[in-house]
Design a protein around this motif. Sequence first.
Motif, PDB file in Angstrom:
ATOM      1  N   MET A   1       0.760  -1.218  -0.001  1.00 23.34           N
ATOM      2  CA  MET A   1      -0.042  -0.062   0.152  1.00 23.34           C
ATOM      3  C   MET A   1       0.968   1.434   0.085  1.00 23.34           C
ATOM      4  N   GLN A   2       0.366   2.444  -0.776  1.00 20.23           N
ATOM      5  CA  GLN A   2       1.362   3.509  -0.860  1.00 20.23           C
ATOM      6  C   GLN A   2       0.596   4.495   0.178  1.00 20.23           C
ATOM      7  N   TYR A   3       1.189   5.273   0.742  1.00 16.30           N
ATOM      8  CA  TYR A   3       0.776   6.415   1.668  1.00 16.30           C
ATOM      9  C   TYR A   3       1.078   7.696   1.163  1.00 16.30           C
ATOM     10  N   SER A   4       0.096   8.609   1.053  1.00 15.52           N
ATOM     11  CA  SER A   4       0.591  10.122   0.723  1.00 15.52           C
ATOM     12  C   SER A   4       1.421  10.644   1.512  1.00 15.52           C
ATOM     13  N   PRO A   5       2.433  11.245   0.866  1.00 23.09           N
ATOM     14  CA  PRO A   5       3.472  12.038   1.537  1.00 23.09           C
ATOM     15  C   PRO A   5       2.880  12.929   2.343  1.00 23.09           C
ATOM     16  N   GLU A   6       1.739  13.778   1.965  1.00 24.83           N
ATOM     17  CA  GLU A   6       1.097  14.820   2.635  1.00 24.83           C
ATOM     18  C   GLU A   6       0.644  14.265   3.959  1.00 24.83           C
ATOM     19  N   SER A   7       0.129  12.911   3.953  1.00 21.93           N
ATOM     20  CA  SER A   7      -0.703  12.668   5.210  1.00 21.93           C
ATOM     21  C   SER A   7       0.365  12.286   6.103  1.00 21.93           C
ATOM     22  N   LEU A   8       1.712  11.680   5.700  1.00 21.88           N
ATOM     23  CA  LEU A   8       2.797  11.339   6.559  1.00 21.88           C
ATOM     24  C   LEU A   8       3.376  12.528   7.122  1.00 21.88           C
ATOM     25  N   GLU A   9       3.551  13.559   6.347  1.00 22.93           N
ATOM     26  CA  GLU A   9       4.102  14.803   6.955  1.00 22.93           C
ATOM     27  C   GLU A   9       3.055  15.360   8.032  1.00 22.93           C
ATOM     28  N   ALA A  10       1.873  15.396   7.491  1.00 25.98           N
ATOM     29  CA  ALA A  10       0.850  15.901   8.577  1.00 25.98           C
ATOM     30  C   ALA A  10       0.891  15.308   9.856  1.00 25.98           C
ATOM     31  N   ILE A  38      -4.422  13.216   7.954  1.00 22.85           N
ATOM     32  CA  ILE A  38      -4.256  12.617   9.143  1.00 22.85           C
ATOM     33  C   ILE A  38      -5.427  11.502   9.105  1.00 22.85           C
ATOM     34  N   ALA A  39      -6.693  11.890   9.103  1.00 18.21           N
ATOM     35  CA  ALA A  39      -7.783  10.827   8.891  1.00 18.21           C
ATOM     36  C   ALA A  39      -7.531   9.895   7.548  1.00 18.21           C
ATOM     37  N   ASN A  40      -7.240  10.534   6.493  1.00 19.16           N
ATOM     38  CA  ASN A  40      -7.109   9.631   5.610  1.00 19.16           C
ATOM     39  C   ASN A  40      -5.900   8.600   5.742  1.00 19.16           C
ATOM     40  N   LEU A  41      -4.733   9.006   6.481  1.00 18.86           N
ATOM     41  CA  LEU A  41      -3.694   8.022   6.908  1.00 18.86           C
ATOM     42  C   LEU A  41      -4.371   6.987   8.014  1.00 18.86           C
ATOM     43  N   GLU A  42      -5.242   7.346   8.763  1.00 11.64           N
ATOM     44  CA  GLU A  42      -5.632   6.386   9.682  1.00 11.64           C
ATOM     45  C   GLU A  42      -6.554   5.325   8.978  1.00 11.64           C
ATOM     46  N   ALA A  43      -7.252   5.717   7.994  1.00 10.30           N
ATOM     47  CA  ALA A  43      -8.253   4.899   7.218  1.00 10.30           C
ATOM     48  C   ALA A  43      -7.370   4.074   6.528  1.00 10.30           C
ATOM     49  N   ASP A  44      -6.180   4.362   5.818  1.00  8.78           N
ATOM     50  CA  ASP A  44      -5.333   3.570   5.106  1.00  8.78           C
ATOM     51  C   ASP A  44      -4.467   2.569   5.922  1.00  8.78           C
ATOM     52  N   LEU A  45      -4.172   2.983   7.183  1.00  7.42           N
ATOM     53  CA  LEU A  45      -3.765   1.927   8.331  1.00  7.42           C
ATOM     54  C   LEU A  45      -4.600   0.935   9.177  1.00  7.42           C
ATOM     55  N   ILE A  47      -6.169   2.024  11.712  1.00  9.24           N
ATOM     56  CA  ILE A  47      -6.003   2.222  13.096  1.00  9.24           C
ATOM     57  C   ILE A  47      -6.140   3.688  13.384  1.00  9.24           C
ATOM     58  N   VAL A  48      -6.469   3.869  14.622  1.00 11.50           N
ATOM     59  CA  VAL A  48      -6.428   5.194  15.065  1.00 11.50           C
ATOM     60  C   VAL A  48      -5.242   5.813  15.784  1.00 11.50           C
ATOM     61  N   LEU A  49      -4.666   6.916  15.188  1.00  9.97           N
ATOM     62  CA  LEU A  49      -3.337   7.505  15.558  1.00  9.97           C
ATOM     63  C   LEU A  49      -3.259   8.564  16.861  1.00  9.97           C
ATOM     64  N   PHE A  50      -4.545   9.252  16.542  1.00 11.60           N
ATOM     65  CA  PHE A  50      -4.720  10.175  17.946  1.00 11.60           C
ATOM     66  C   PHE A  50      -5.917  10.033  18.545  1.00 11.60           C
ATOM     67  N   THR A  60      -2.232   7.871  20.201  1.00 15.26           N
ATOM     68  CA  THR A  60      -2.643   6.391  20.919  1.00 15.26           C
ATOM     69  C   THR A  60      -1.543   5.590  20.951  1.00 15.26           C
ATOM     70  N   PRO A  61      -1.528   4.408  21.574  1.00 17.19           N
ATOM     71  CA  PRO A  61      -0.187   3.229  21.567  1.00 17.19           C
ATOM     72  C   PRO A  61       0.074   2.895  20.251  1.00 17.19           C
ATOM     73  N   GLN A  62      -1.122   2.714  19.404  1.00 17.21           N
ATOM     74  CA  GLN A  62      -0.805   2.426  17.866  1.00 17.21           C
ATOM     75  C   GLN A  62       0.106   3.479  17.268  1.00 17.21           C
ATOM     76  N   GLY A  63      -0.397   4.900  17.651  1.00 21.33           N
ATOM     77  CA  GLY A  63       0.283   6.162  16.883  1.00 21.33           C
ATOM     78  C   GLY A  63       1.652   6.055  17.380  1.00 21.33           C
ATOM     79  N   HIS A  64       2.312   5.813  18.574  1.00 17.05           N
ATOM     80  CA  HIS A  64       3.528   5.689  19.054  1.00 17.05           C
ATOM     81  C   HIS A  64       4.232   4.472  18.305  1.00 17.05           C
ATOM     82  N   HIS A  65       3.792   3.463  18.077  1.00 22.70           N
ATOM     83  CA  HIS A  65       4.298   2.200  17.318  1.00 22.70           C
ATOM     84  C   HIS A  65       4.361   2.798  15.782  1.00 22.70           C
ATOM     85  N   VAL A  66       3.656   3.602  15.305  1.00 27.65           N
ATOM     86  CA  VAL A  66       3.931   3.815  13.950  1.00 27.65           C
ATOM     87  C   VAL A  66       4.834   5.017  13.420  1.00 27.65           C
TER      88      VAL A  66
END
Length: 288
Positions: A1-10, A38-45, A47-50, A60-66
């Motif tokens: 799966m490819q993730y948007s650079p904009e989502s990763l940077e946000a 950020i919501a799009n990144l969470e949807a792609d992954l 999991i809930v990051l924040f 979240t613990p998942q966010g710390h892991h990612v």
Amino acid sequence: MQYSPESLEAFLQAVETGSFSAAARKLKKSQSTVSTAIANLEADLGIVLFDRSSRQPELTPQGHHVLPYVQSILAASERLDEVSVRLAGNVEPRLSFVLSDVWQTSHHESILKRFSERFPEIEFECLIAEDEDVIDLIQSGRAHVGVLRVQERYPMDVTVARLQVGAQMSIYIHRQHALAALKTVEMETLHTFRQLCLKTYKDPSRNSGGGPFWSSPSLLMLLEMAEQGFGWGILPRWLVEQFGHDVLQELTVPGWPQLIDVDVMWSNKAPPGAAGRWIIDQLRAQRA
């Protein structure tokens, strides 16, 4: 799966700044754009990051892991950009270089001489700034390459590399000052006299140590204040030796002089071209 650079940077900016609104200001985008990324990144992954239940979003613990994986992806992207600049050999028409006065001029004089021969057509500018002001100039795009004393932490949108040459800092005062007659001076005693301390434009609230003080964002100005007998200051040894007019005395203080490390810095959002990369490489290769 490819993730948007904009989502990763946000995501990274939200972690660093502590809020979606601050991340939006840093990225010069609307808060809704950052929130959506950020919501799009969470949807792609999946999991809930924040955790958004409190006033400020918290990982979240998942966010710390990612987080370290996202940092690695963006760091690899930045390295790829650097490789492409090197391979393409595109020379920028203008280069602005900002350096701290802790950095001895003899360390870069030979580099600049070779630079002028290698890139004779480029417009070159040299600025002087310290600490947070160097970072601010790099982040704003006002300068392309910077040299500064090592900072405790750096923003995520800059890249730094440790130089092999450091800087000697010591404590100086006018030869006619009462403290100059003492064989050893304790820091507690020093702080009962006026200190000449560095305060940058970016962080004017920096604590001087508790005693009376005068301040300036320029080490050279602090040197001139010390020469006029206005107080004591922590200054680069090379600066005093070259510009001190033999009126200052180095005080014997426990723990001083100190050797400080120096970094070279550049933006990973708008990395320097071939000329800037050449200067970075020369600085990193230089030995004491």
